[in-house]
Design a protein around this motif. Structure first.
Motif, PDB file in Angstrom:
ATOM      1  N   PRO A  59       0.830  -1.364   0.004  1.00 42.09           N
ATOM      2  CA  PRO A  59       0.076   0.029  -0.172  1.00 42.09           C
ATOM      3  C   PRO A  59       0.761   1.346   0.059  1.00 42.09           C
ATOM      4  O   PRO A  59       0.515   2.308  -0.740  1.00 42.09           O
ATOM      5  N   ASN A  60       2.190   1.407   0.520  1.00 37.80           N
ATOM      6  CA  ASN A  60       2.784   2.415   0.608  1.00 37.80           C
ATOM      7  C   ASN A  60       3.782   2.355  -0.625  1.00 37.80           C
ATOM      8  O   ASN A  60       4.699   3.131  -0.497  1.00 37.80           O
ATOM      9  N   ARG A  61       3.637   2.037  -1.495  1.00 37.67           N
ATOM     10  CA  ARG A  61       3.868   2.007  -2.889  1.00 37.67           C
ATOM     11  C   ARG A  61       2.782   2.123  -3.908  1.00 37.67           C
ATOM     12  O   ARG A  61       3.150   1.866  -5.157  1.00 37.67           O
ATOM     13  N   ASP A  62       1.719   2.320  -3.410  1.00 38.04           N
ATOM     14  CA  ASP A  62       0.715   2.177  -4.350  1.00 38.04           C
ATOM     15  C   ASP A  62      -0.061   3.401  -4.604  1.00 38.04           C
ATOM     16  O   ASP A  62      -1.374   3.488  -5.189  1.00 38.04           O
ATOM     17  N   TYR A  63       0.348   4.451  -4.295  1.00 38.36           N
ATOM     18  CA  TYR A  63      -0.185   5.864  -4.499  1.00 38.36           C
ATOM     19  C   TYR A  63       0.590   6.313  -5.634  1.00 38.36           C
ATOM     20  O   TYR A  63       1.771   6.013  -6.046  1.00 38.36           O
ATOM     21  N   PRO A  64      -0.383   7.203  -6.745  1.00 34.91           N
ATOM     22  CA  PRO A  64       0.612   7.810  -7.757  1.00 34.91           C
ATOM     23  C   PRO A  64       1.651   8.825  -7.211  1.00 34.91           C
ATOM     24  O   PRO A  64       1.748   9.345  -6.177  1.00 34.91           O
ATOM     25  N   TRP A  65       2.558   8.965  -8.008  1.00 35.72           N
ATOM     26  CA  TRP A  65       3.760   9.956  -7.976  1.00 35.72           C
ATOM     27  C   TRP A  65       4.083  10.758  -9.375  1.00 35.72           C
ATOM     28  O   TRP A  65       3.601  10.302 -10.251  1.00 35.72           O
ATOM     29  N   PRO A  66       4.677  11.665  -9.133  1.00 31.75           N
ATOM     30  CA  PRO A  66       4.783  12.527 -10.283  1.00 31.75           C
ATOM     31  C   PRO A  66       5.346  11.823 -11.629  1.00 31.75           C
ATOM     32  O   PRO A  66       5.035  12.190 -12.717  1.00 31.75           O
ATOM     33  N   GLU A  67       6.119  10.669 -11.511  1.00 28.47           N
ATOM     34  CA  GLU A  67       6.454   9.732 -12.874  1.00 28.47           C
ATOM     35  C   GLU A  67       5.455   8.966 -13.310  1.00 28.47           C
ATOM     36  O   GLU A  67       5.705   8.181 -13.949  1.00 28.47           O
ATOM     37  N   ASP A  68       4.288   8.745 -12.377  1.00 25.51           N
ATOM     38  CA  ASP A  68       3.277   7.769 -12.695  1.00 25.51           C
ATOM     39  C   ASP A  68       1.875   8.434 -12.060  1.00 25.51           C
ATOM     40  O   ASP A  68       1.386   7.815 -11.295  1.00 25.51           O
ATOM     41  N   ALA A 127       3.307  16.411   4.973  1.00 31.45           N
ATOM     42  CA  ALA A 127       2.960  15.139   4.995  1.00 31.45           C
ATOM     43  C   ALA A 127       4.395  14.496   5.560  1.00 31.45           C
ATOM     44  O   ALA A 127       5.261  14.766   4.744  1.00 31.45           O
ATOM     45  N   LEU A 128       4.035  13.584   6.507  1.00 32.11           N
ATOM     46  CA  LEU A 128       5.222  13.070   7.076  1.00 32.11           C
ATOM     47  C   LEU A 128       4.827  11.431   7.288  1.00 32.11           C
ATOM     48  O   LEU A 128       3.822  11.013   7.087  1.00 32.11           O
ATOM     49  N   GLY A 129       6.022  10.645   7.128  1.00 32.88           N
ATOM     50  CA  GLY A 129       6.035   9.427   7.538  1.00 32.88           C
ATOM     51  C   GLY A 129       6.984   8.924   8.535  1.00 32.88           C
ATOM     52  O   GLY A 129       8.050   9.330   8.627  1.00 32.88           O
ATOM     53  N   ILE A 130       6.395   8.495   9.570  1.00 32.57           N
ATOM     54  CA  ILE A 130       7.182   8.049  11.106  1.00 32.57           C
ATOM     55  C   ILE A 130       7.165   6.517  11.136  1.00 32.57           C
ATOM     56  O   ILE A 130       6.383   5.844  11.121  1.00 32.57           O
ATOM     57  N   GLU A 131       8.557   6.117  11.322  1.00 30.00           N
ATOM     58  CA  GLU A 131       8.747   4.755  11.644  1.00 30.00           C
ATOM     59  C   GLU A 131       9.133   4.843  13.269  1.00 30.00           C
ATOM     60  O   GLU A 131       9.838   5.064  13.747  1.00 30.00           O
ATOM     61  N   GLU A 147      12.692   4.151  14.182  1.00 33.28           N
ATOM     62  CA  GLU A 147      12.754   5.424  14.861  1.00 33.28           C
ATOM     63  C   GLU A 147      13.391   6.378  13.777  1.00 33.28           C
ATOM     64  O   GLU A 147      14.422   6.962  14.055  1.00 33.28           O
ATOM     65  N   MET A 148      12.507   6.834  12.829  1.00 36.53           N
ATOM     66  CA  MET A 148      12.712   7.693  12.042  1.00 36.53           C
ATOM     67  C   MET A 148      11.487   8.716  11.661  1.00 36.53           C
ATOM     68  O   MET A 148      10.398   8.303  11.594  1.00 36.53           O
ATOM     69  N   ILE A 149      11.871   9.871  11.382  1.00 37.31           N
ATOM     70  CA  ILE A 149      10.770  10.920  11.212  1.00 37.31           C
ATOM     71  C   ILE A 149      11.087  11.364   9.856  1.00 37.31           C
ATOM     72  O   ILE A 149      12.269  12.211   9.755  1.00 37.31           O
ATOM     73  N   MET A 150      10.161  11.251   8.718  1.00 39.75           N
ATOM     74  CA  MET A 150      10.628  11.481   7.451  1.00 39.75           C
ATOM     75  C   MET A 150       9.699  12.400   6.796  1.00 39.75           C
ATOM     76  O   MET A 150       8.430  12.207   6.895  1.00 39.75           O
ATOM     77  N   TYR A 151      10.362  13.138   5.738  1.00 36.26           N
ATOM     78  CA  TYR A 151       9.558  13.755   4.627  1.00 36.26           C
ATOM     79  C   TYR A 151       9.799  13.845   3.245  1.00 36.26           C
ATOM     80  O   TYR A 151      10.822  13.076   3.085  1.00 36.26           O
ATOM     81  N   SER A 187       4.909   6.564  -2.379  1.00 37.74           N
ATOM     82  CA  SER A 187       4.504   6.597  -1.020  1.00 37.74           C
ATOM     83  C   SER A 187       3.643   7.592  -0.626  1.00 37.74           C
ATOM     84  O   SER A 187       3.211   8.456  -1.499  1.00 37.74           O
ATOM     85  N   SER A 188       2.612   7.385   0.532  1.00 36.23           N
ATOM     86  CA  SER A 188       1.626   8.218   1.180  1.00 36.23           C
ATOM     87  C   SER A 188       2.206   9.762   1.101  1.00 36.23           C
ATOM     88  O   SER A 188       1.598  10.987   0.739  1.00 36.23           O
ATOM     89  N   ALA A 189       3.491  10.032   1.833  1.00 39.96           N
ATOM     90  CA  ALA A 189       3.933  11.368   1.742  1.00 39.96           C
ATOM     91  C   ALA A 189       4.022  11.892   0.662  1.00 39.96           C
ATOM     92  O   ALA A 189       3.891  13.381   0.521  1.00 39.96           O
ATOM     93  N   ASP A 190       4.557  11.336  -0.333  1.00 38.84           N
ATOM     94  CA  ASP A 190       5.061  12.162  -1.520  1.00 38.84           C
ATOM     95  C   ASP A 190       3.774  12.561  -2.228  1.00 38.84           C
ATOM     96  O   ASP A 190       3.640  13.609  -2.825  1.00 38.84           O
ATOM     97  N   TYR A 191       2.777  11.413  -2.195  1.00 40.68           N
ATOM     98  CA  TYR A 191       1.570  12.008  -2.981  1.00 40.68           C
ATOM     99  C   TYR A 191       0.734  13.225  -2.381  1.00 40.68           C
ATOM    100  O   TYR A 191       0.176  13.866  -3.072  1.00 40.68           O
ATOM    101  N   TYR A 192       0.608  13.046  -1.001  1.00 38.35           N
ATOM    102  CA  TYR A 192      -0.157  14.167  -0.306  1.00 38.35           C
ATOM    103  C   TYR A 192       0.634  15.710  -0.492  1.00 38.35           C
ATOM    104  O   TYR A 192      -0.111  16.587  -0.689  1.00 38.35           O
TER     105      TYR A 192
END
Length: 356
Positions: free
Chosen positions: A218-227, A321-325, A259-263, A308-313
């Motif tokens: 699911p976290n490789r299943d969002y549209p992104w600029p190249e698709d 939009a963040l993704g936190i592990e 233990e990661m906070i990412m954008y 990813s969700s963060a990229d799409y949003y």
């Protein structure tokens, strides 16, 4: 791994997967270690498989069993870490998972919350999964300052095997609700924001205690600029539509572990424009002061990941939009749940309060 051993392994793996086929509609997922020798090769691997984390002098990569020959062709030195990453979790009993929600208790607890806190909560079913399970979002806000309140979305269990993320979201939700009218900070947050909680993005995977949604990450299943025309799984397309119709301004998608906070960006090494990058870097740096997590751009903290969700949003809505592990395990012992909730509480509220 020589040619003979590759052939032997593939035959053995095929036998294992056939025997496991009746267990799940999702493919058997294996974990491999791949050395970080050649970025061009790693890019090709990341285009086809999920690179989950840095591991020593390489990366952990998740590979459906049927695609093992493809990985070995790209990375002959790949080393098998785990044949079936879901086997241990799938075999756990409810007693083993005491302290964790199942999907029935997720739904009942959400409904109980709108009964206990009717003045500041509402519950919305925003869609259904492929297997017709309901997708729930609980909104928290008060009638005060009823103008243009920023809308913030907190989501968990995009990957169905990351059970700790559900407990983190429920922990945040319970603190906010119980603190309203008692704790000045939580009262102010409820009065000045609209916060939507989605404890389970991927209920089909969550019910089966498996990572993917009907065979798809699911976290490789969002549209992104190249698709930009990418067609997504129902649970992903539903949360995308929810994001749009509720004009979400900022979001955190909780994952486990690392233990990661990412954008953004995840899909490329290229950085965001300076203003956006500076805002993300400043805010995530402040968040990390509360829990010691690593922070930074997704592709630079882990590796390139498309869809990813963060990229799409951020790409589609300009949202923060963040993704936190969270934590160091997908399903830590129940005694560790309060600690992991606590280490993500202050960082989350710091993020919420940064949104104006």
């Amino acid at each position: 791994m020589g040619v003979f051993l590759k052939f032997f392994f593939i035959l053995g793996f095929l036998f294992f997967s056939i025997s496991s086929f009746s267990i799940s509609k999702n493919p058997v997922l294996s974990s491999f270690w791949v050395p970080a020798k050649n970025d061009s090769t790693l890019r090709k691997i990341a285009d086809q498989f999920e690179v989950t984390r840095k591991l020593g002098e390489g990366y952990e990569v998740l590979v459906p069993f049927s695609q093992t020959p493809t990985l070995l062709a790209l990375a002959p030195e790949a080393r098998l870490l785990e044949v079936d990453i879901h086997a241990s979790l799938r075999n756990k009993t409810r007693q083993d998972l005491k302290g964790y929600h199942d999907f029935a208790s997720v739904q009942s607890d959400l409904k109980n919350m709108i009964t206990l806190y009717p003045q500041i909560t509402s519950l919305e079913q925003y869609g259904s999964s492929l297997e017709k399970r309901p997708l729930w979002a609980l909104k928290v806000t008060s009638s005060k300052n009823s103008g243009n309140k920023p809308a913030i979305l907190l989501t968990a269990s995009t990957h169905g095997d990351e059970l700790i993320t559900v407990e983190v979201v429920f922990g945040l939700l319970e603190s906010l609700l119980s603190g309203y009218g008692k704790d000045p900070r939580f009262t102010s947050i409820v009065d000045h924001y609209q916060i939507y909680f989605v404890p389970v993005v991927n209920p089909d995977g969550y019910v089966r205690r498996e990572r993917y949604a009907n065979g798809i990450d699911p976290n490789r299943d969002y549209p992104w600029p190249e698709d930009s025309n990418h067609s997504s799984n129902p649970c992903v397309s539903a949360i995308m539509k929810f994001y749009e119709t509720h004009a979400i301004k900022a979001s955190i998608d909780f994952h486990a572990f690392g233990e990661m906070i990412m954008y953004p960006w995840a899909y490329t090494y290229q950085s965001l424009p300076t203003f956006e990058n500076d805002f993300f870097d400043q805010v995530t740096g402040q968040m990390a002061k509360h829990n010691g997590y690593v922070f930074g751009q997704i592709s630079k903290v882990i590796y390139v990941a498309k869809g990813s969700s963060a990229d799409y949003y951020h790409w589609k809505h300009g949202s923060w939009a963040l993704g936190i592990e969270v934590g160091t395990q997908k399903v830590p012992t129940s005694s560790q749940i309060p600690k992991i909730i606590q280490e993500n509480s202050e960082s989350t509220w710091t993020f919420v309060e940064s949104i104006k």
